[in-house]
Design an enzyme around this catalytic site. Structure first.
Site, PDB file in Angstrom:
ATOM      1  N   GLY A  15       0.821  -1.212   0.000  1.00  0.00           N
ATOM      2  CA  GLY A  15       0.000   0.000   0.000  1.00  0.00           C
ATOM      3  C   GLY A  15       0.848   1.252   0.000  1.00  0.00           C
ATOM      4  N   GLY A  19      -0.749   8.091   0.623  1.00  0.00           N
ATOM      5  CA  GLY A  19      -0.786   8.301   2.053  1.00  0.00           C
ATOM      6  C   GLY A  19       0.487   7.943   2.796  1.00  0.00           C
ATOM      7  N   GLY A  21       2.011   5.072   3.297  1.00  0.00           N
ATOM      8  CA  GLY A  21       2.945   4.187   2.608  1.00  0.00           C
ATOM      9  C   GLY A  21       3.830   4.911   1.627  1.00  0.00           C
ATOM     10  CB  SER A 140      -5.886   1.391  13.961  1.00  0.00           C
ATOM     11  OG  SER A 140      -6.709   2.439  14.449  1.00  0.00           O
ATOM     12  CE1 TYR A 163      -8.992   1.098   9.446  1.00  0.00           C
ATOM     13  CE2 TYR A 163      -9.386   1.602  11.760  1.00  0.00           C
ATOM     14  CZ  TYR A 163      -8.589   1.670  10.638  1.00  0.00           C
ATOM     15  OH  TYR A 163      -7.368   2.314  10.709  1.00  0.00           O
TER      16      TYR A 163
END
Length: 264
Positions: A15, A19, A21, A140, A163
């Site tokens: 990824g 963003g 990454g 997260s 998520y």
């Protein structure tokens, strides 16, 4: 941001065409590493490689993490190219917006992209002895305990729960993998920063630089050479949801993950 030397190292960042990454790829490249870029869009991959402008120090591979066949294909391609990954950063993921969607394999999409894809890729690369020193799982602080009776969230779906469950799954996996690889390979998970300005966040709180700093530290800081099986909130070690300490839950998730990601 602290300066670390990654000369001679190869870092695979999933990824990495947007963003966190993409910004991390820049930092890693500037530290002297070879960067392996991954994304699902050929156009974004090309634009990222052009932006990094690392000559032979940047290589790229495409795979859609909503498809386990493509994840397996990515692993095949890395092995066939004889890629040796010193640091693997499992960063690819999707946010909490939208209704319930399924991956191409019929799994709840957050669980598939945020967790199962990274599990499958990591397991294959480890089986082929392709990871040299560190695995960093970008998780997260948004975490909710996994319901093993409804891992695919077929009942009472919530994007936030999907998520948060997928992000906690990454941490359970990190903790279960740690003793299998120690001391040769360290495995750590982190919450890079809160609501960074990425395409998944409409109202940022933290800066992208904060998230990059925290992640880059786990990738490159020699002071963390012996640190493994930990969860970090930014630059600080933290305690994740209590389920991460449940050995039976970790083993159960591992068994389910092996079953779901097996090639058929």
């Amino acid at each position: 941001m602290a300066a670390f030397d990654l000369t001679g190292k190869t870092v695979l960042i999933t990824g990495s065409t947007d963003g966190l990454g993409r910004a991390l790829a820049r930092e890693v490249l500037d530290a002297g590493a070879t960067v392996i870029v991954h994304g699902r869009s050929p156009e974004r991959i090309e634009a990222t490689v052009d932006e990094l402008d690392g000559g032979g120090a940047v290589r790229a591979y495409r795979a859609d993490f909503a498809s386990l066949a493509e994840v397996h294909g990515l692993a095949d391609a890395l092995v066939a190219a004889d890629e040796r990954v010193d640091v693997l950063v499992n960063n690819a993921g999707i946010g909490a917006d939208g209704g319930r969607e399924l991956s191409r394999d019929g799994f709840e999409l957050h669980f598939a992209v945020n967790y199962l894809a990274g599990f499958a890729l990591t397991q294959r690369l480890m089986a082929e002895d392709r990871v040299g020193s560190r695995i960093v799982n970008v998780s997260s602080l948004g975490q909710q305990a996994l319901d093993f009776d409804d891992l695919q969230l077929e009942q009472g779906y919530s994007g936030i729960r999907a998520y948060c469950q997928s992000k906690l799954a990454q941490i359970l996996y990190s903790f279960e993998l740690t003793p299998q690889l120690a001391p040769a390979v360290t495995v750590n998970a982190l919450h890079p920063a809160t609501y960074m300005p990425t395409k998944m966040v409409p109202s940022p709180i933290s800066t992208l630089e904060e998230g990059v700093e925290a992640t880059f530290r786990l990738v490159a800081d020699p002071a963390l050479d012996g640190t493994t099986g930990a969860f970090f909130d930014g630059l600080r070690q933290a305690t994740p949801d209590a389920q991460a300490a449940d050995a039976e839950a970790r083993r159960r998730l591992w068994a389910v993950s092996e079953e779901l990601t097996a090639r058929r």
